[in-house]
Design a protein around this motif. Structure first.
Motif, short mmCIF file in Angstrom:
data_model
loop_
_atom_site.label_atom_id
_atom_site.label_comp_id
_atom_site.label_asym_id
_atom_site.label_seq_id
_atom_site.Cartn_x
_atom_site.Cartn_y
_atom_site.Cartn_z
N ALA A 6 0.75 -1.22 0.03
CA ALA A 6 -0.12 -0.06 -0.02
C ALA A 6 0.84 1.24 0.09
CB ALA A 6 -1.04 0.16 1.22
N ALA A 7 2.10 1.16 0.71
CA ALA A 7 2.97 2.26 0.84
C ALA A 7 3.59 2.65 -0.70
CB ALA A 7 4.20 2.18 1.85
N GLY A 8 3.89 1.47 -1.23
CA GLY A 8 4.41 1.55 -2.64
C GLY A 8 3.37 2.11 -3.48
N LYS A 9 2.08 1.83 -3.41
CA LYS A 9 1.03 2.21 -4.21
C LYS A 9 0.87 3.74 -4.27
CE LYS A 9 -4.02 1.25 -5.09
NZ LYS A 9 -4.55 2.67 -4.80
N LEU A 10 0.55 4.33 -2.70
CA LEU A 10 0.60 5.41 -2.74
C LEU A 10 1.72 6.32 -3.02
CD1 LEU A 10 -0.88 7.61 -1.01
CD2 LEU A 10 0.50 6.94 1.17
N ALA A 11 3.10 5.79 -3.03
CA ALA A 11 4.34 6.61 -3.75
C ALA A 11 4.17 6.49 -5.16
CB ALA A 11 5.37 5.66 -3.49
N ALA A 12 3.75 5.66 -5.86
CA ALA A 12 3.38 5.66 -7.36
C ALA A 12 2.39 6.61 -7.72
CB ALA A 12 2.94 4.22 -7.74
N GLU A 13 1.43 6.95 -6.77
CA GLU A 13 0.41 7.82 -7.28
C GLU A 13 1.08 9.29 -6.70
OE1 GLU A 13 -3.18 4.93 -5.83
OE2 GLU A 13 -2.58 6.29 -4.39
N HIS A 14 1.99 9.42 -5.94
CA HIS A 14 2.49 10.81 -5.75
C HIS A 14 4.20 10.71 -5.93
CE1 HIS A 14 -1.31 11.92 -3.74
NE2 HIS A 14 -1.51 10.78 -3.40
N PRO A 15 4.38 10.90 -6.97
CA PRO A 15 6.00 10.45 -7.40
C PRO A 15 6.77 11.75 -6.96
CG PRO A 15 4.49 10.93 -9.48
CD PRO A 15 3.62 11.09 -8.15
N ASP A 16 6.11 12.89 -6.48
CA ASP A 16 7.13 13.98 -5.81
C ASP A 16 6.85 13.88 -4.23
OD1 ASP A 16 4.54 15.07 -5.62
OD2 ASP A 16 5.38 17.08 -5.96
N VAL A 17 6.49 13.00 -3.78
CA VAL A 17 6.39 12.97 -2.20
C VAL A 17 7.69 12.11 -1.78
CG1 VAL A 17 3.95 13.24 -1.95
CG2 VAL A 17 5.17 10.93 -1.51
N TRP A 18 8.30 12.40 -0.55
CA TRP A 18 9.45 11.47 0.02
C TRP A 18 9.03 10.24 0.35
CZ3 TRP A 18 9.10 16.93 -0.25
CH2 TRP A 18 10.26 17.44 -0.81
N VAL A 19 9.94 9.31 0.52
CA VAL A 19 9.58 8.06 1.22
C VAL A 19 10.95 7.98 2.36
CG1 VAL A 19 9.82 5.52 1.19
CG2 VAL A 19 8.82 6.91 -0.65
N HIS A 20 10.59 7.70 3.26
CA HIS A 20 11.59 7.96 4.72
C HIS A 20 11.07 6.47 5.39
CE1 HIS A 20 12.64 10.42 8.47
NE2 HIS A 20 13.83 9.87 7.89
N THR A 21 12.55 5.81 5.81
CA THR A 21 12.46 4.84 6.49
C THR A 21 13.79 4.30 6.89
OG1 THR A 21 11.70 2.63 6.58
CG2 THR A 21 12.61 3.04 4.37
N HIS A 22 13.86 3.28 7.67
CA HIS A 22 15.26 2.71 8.08
C HIS A 22 15.70 1.58 7.32
CE1 HIS A 22 13.33 4.76 11.78
NE2 HIS A 22 14.43 5.08 12.00
N LEU A 23 17.14 1.48 7.24
CA LEU A 23 17.57 0.31 6.62
C LEU A 23 18.85 -0.22 7.17
CD1 LEU A 23 17.80 -1.36 3.80
CD2 LEU A 23 19.22 0.44 2.76
N ALA A 24 18.86 -1.39 7.51
CA ALA A 24 20.51 -1.99 7.73
C ALA A 24 20.83 -1.27 8.81
CB ALA A 24 21.02 -2.11 6.48
N GLU A 25 20.44 -1.31 10.14
CA GLU A 25 20.85 -0.39 10.80
C GLU A 25 21.81 -1.38 12.06
OE1 GLU A 25 18.03 1.55 13.15
OE2 GLU A 25 19.45 2.49 14.71
N ASN A 26 20.89 -2.40 12.21
CA ASN A 26 21.48 -3.28 13.38
C ASN A 26 21.50 -4.90 12.83
OD1 ASN A 26 20.16 -5.49 15.46
ND2 ASN A 26 21.17 -3.67 16.68
N THR A 27 22.52 -5.49 13.16
CA THR A 27 22.52 -6.81 12.53
C THR A 27 21.54 -7.86 12.88
OG1 THR A 27 24.15 -7.54 14.58
CG2 THR A 27 25.18 -6.90 12.55
N GLU A 28 21.14 -7.87 14.21
CA GLU A 28 19.57 -8.69 14.44
C GLU A 28 18.73 -8.32 13.62
OE1 GLU A 28 17.84 -9.25 18.80
OE2 GLU A 28 19.54 -8.62 18.98
N GLU A 29 18.67 -7.08 13.50
CA GLU A 29 17.48 -6.53 12.53
C GLU A 29 17.60 -7.07 11.12
OE1 GLU A 29 18.15 -2.62 11.68
OE2 GLU A 29 16.38 -2.35 10.33
#
Ligand code: GUN
Ligand code: ZN
Length: 434
Positions: free
Chosen positions: A214-237
């Protein structure tokens, strides 16, 4: 309104690199910044520009001070303001023990508004004029931070968090409500004055596949908004992500699969990734937020800036408060230096300044309007006072170049050294007025 600000002036024109290429910045020891209706029209030597000043231009002089572009925080959580400096856990335990309980308190509208206002005041106190900000799962948390930023005319990007699994029940939305609430917030706030919206899935661990889709669908509908998340911070994660998404090549591949890797996607941390990921991130236009105080405090790992930049990835600094331990991008820059030193890399002061200003603006795709003092940019800037403490005054007197002086200042400064913070030419924080 037509204004002129006189002080030492320093700004970056490009990434100075590990060897601090001199052509990457401009420095005017006795400089003048001309601002018309909140927009920079010129930055140069006072001696050359002063004789041309019209009588109707208001001149502000800051003898002994250094003006640099407003700092830009590429990753921070406003709801975690009150749990900054919480003892003892690594990421996943820290989230459950400290971050989630703090975020649950923002169910209360009035509290959310109060924290948002206090947070924005702290940004300005530290010389930060733009930030990419996490809210909580509550839609009104996004309203709260946007209203607080708008009250100071700040350029700020934020979003309500999407999270529907592996987290406390009181902090869950669902794929449908998260999409609907985010869409309404985009309509209300995106491109509302200087504000922008970021679709904000917390991380792949706390969103179901339906929610990521759903987040990806929303991003596709709004190409100029930002996407903000976390990636590969901690080895357990990272191990947990591999277990949850066995068919995906990597953590980054999970985001790419759901349409969340593109221009204006900003990923906090990016510590545990390989060269294939780096190439993919660069090719898609994704950006990384380097959050050294958080990475050290939570024991997460060391950001490999040279590898990220060599791959062509846009990078800026993030404070990541409350995992990070300061809202100051000067303190953050100083910890970035140490993180790189531990890996036998250099971080010259000019490159640190780049990561806190123009580099961050590039990471956020905002370098057309902020990040340095080229004509036409918005006049967001900080007036730094190297003599704000007796120690830094002594240290400043013992320096013999701007590189040396800037390095010492970044290493030693705190909010006392932010004499004033200007947003579009208007003082929004000034130590004299306090
Ligand atoms: N990963 C998912 N949520 C968070 C958070 O709130 N802080 C940090 N540092 N990492 C996260
Ligand atoms: Zn974070």
């Amino acid at each position: 309104m037509r204004q002129a600000f006189r002080a030492s002036l320093l700004h970056c024109l490009s990434d100075p690199g590990e060897d601090s290429r001199p052509s990457a910045h401009e420095y005017f020891e006795d400089g003048l910044l001309l601002v018309d209706d909140g927009i920079v029209t010129k930055a140069g030597d006072a001696a050359a520009l002063l004789p041309e000043l019209d009588a109707d231009r208001k001149l502000c002089e800051f003898p002994g001070k250094l003006i640099v572009p407003g700092f830009i925080d590429c990753h921070v959580h406003f709801p975690q303001l009150d749990i900054i400096g919480s003892y003892g856990e690594q990421l996943l335990d820290w989230l459950h023990r400290y971050a989630y309980p703090a975020e649950a308190l923002l169910a209360d509208d009035d509290y959310a508004n109060e924290v948002a206002r206090a947070f924005v005041d702290e940004l300005l106190l530290n010389g930060t004029t733009t930030a990419l900000v996490f809210g909580t799962v509550h839609a009104h948390s996004a309203d709260a931070i946007f209203e607080a930023a708008q009250a100071h005319d700040m350029r700020l990007v934020a979003g309500k968090v999407l999270m529907d699994s592996n987290c406390p029940p009181e902090l869950r939305d669902d794929a449908v409500s998260g999409y609907r609430d985010s869409k309404q917030l985009i309509e209300r706030w995106h491109n509302n004055g200087r504000l922008g919206y970021a679709i904000t899935p917390r991380f792949a661990l706390t969103s179901s596949e339906a929610q990521l889709a759903a987040a990806g669908k929303l991003a596709a509908e709004h190409p100029d908004v930002w996407v903000h998340t976390h990636l590969a911070e901690n080895t357990e994660e990272v191990e947990e992500i591999a277990r949850l998404f066995p068919s995906r090549r990597s953590y980054l591949d999970v985001y790419e699969h759901y349409g969340l890797l593109r221009e204006r996607s900003v990923f906090a941390h990016c510590l545990h990734m390989d060269d294939t990921d780096r190439k993919t991130m660069a090719a898609r236009g994704g950006a990384a937020a380097f959050c050294p105080t958080s990475n050290l405090f939570l024991g997460s790992g060391l950001f490999d800036l040279p590898a990220m930049r060599a791959a062509g990835i846009r990078c800026g600094l993030g404070t990541d408060v409350g995992g990070g331990t300061s809202l100051s991008l000067m303190k953050t820059a100083s910890e970035a230096y140490k993180v790189l030193h531990l890996q036998e890399h250099a971080l010259p002061a000019m490159r640190a300044l780049f990561l806190a200003t123009l580099g961050a603006a590039e990471a956020l795709y905002l370098d057309d309007c902020i990040g340095n003092f080229l004509p036409g940019k918005e006049a967001d800037f900080v007036v730094l006072d190297p003599e704000a403490s007796s120690l830094t005054a002594r240290r400043a007197r013992a320096t013999s170049s701007i590189d040396e002086a800037l390095f010492a200042l970044l290493t030693l400064a705190d909010d006392r050294h932010v004499a004033a913070t200007y947003v579009r030419g208007v003082a929004r924080h000034s130590r004299q007025q306090r």
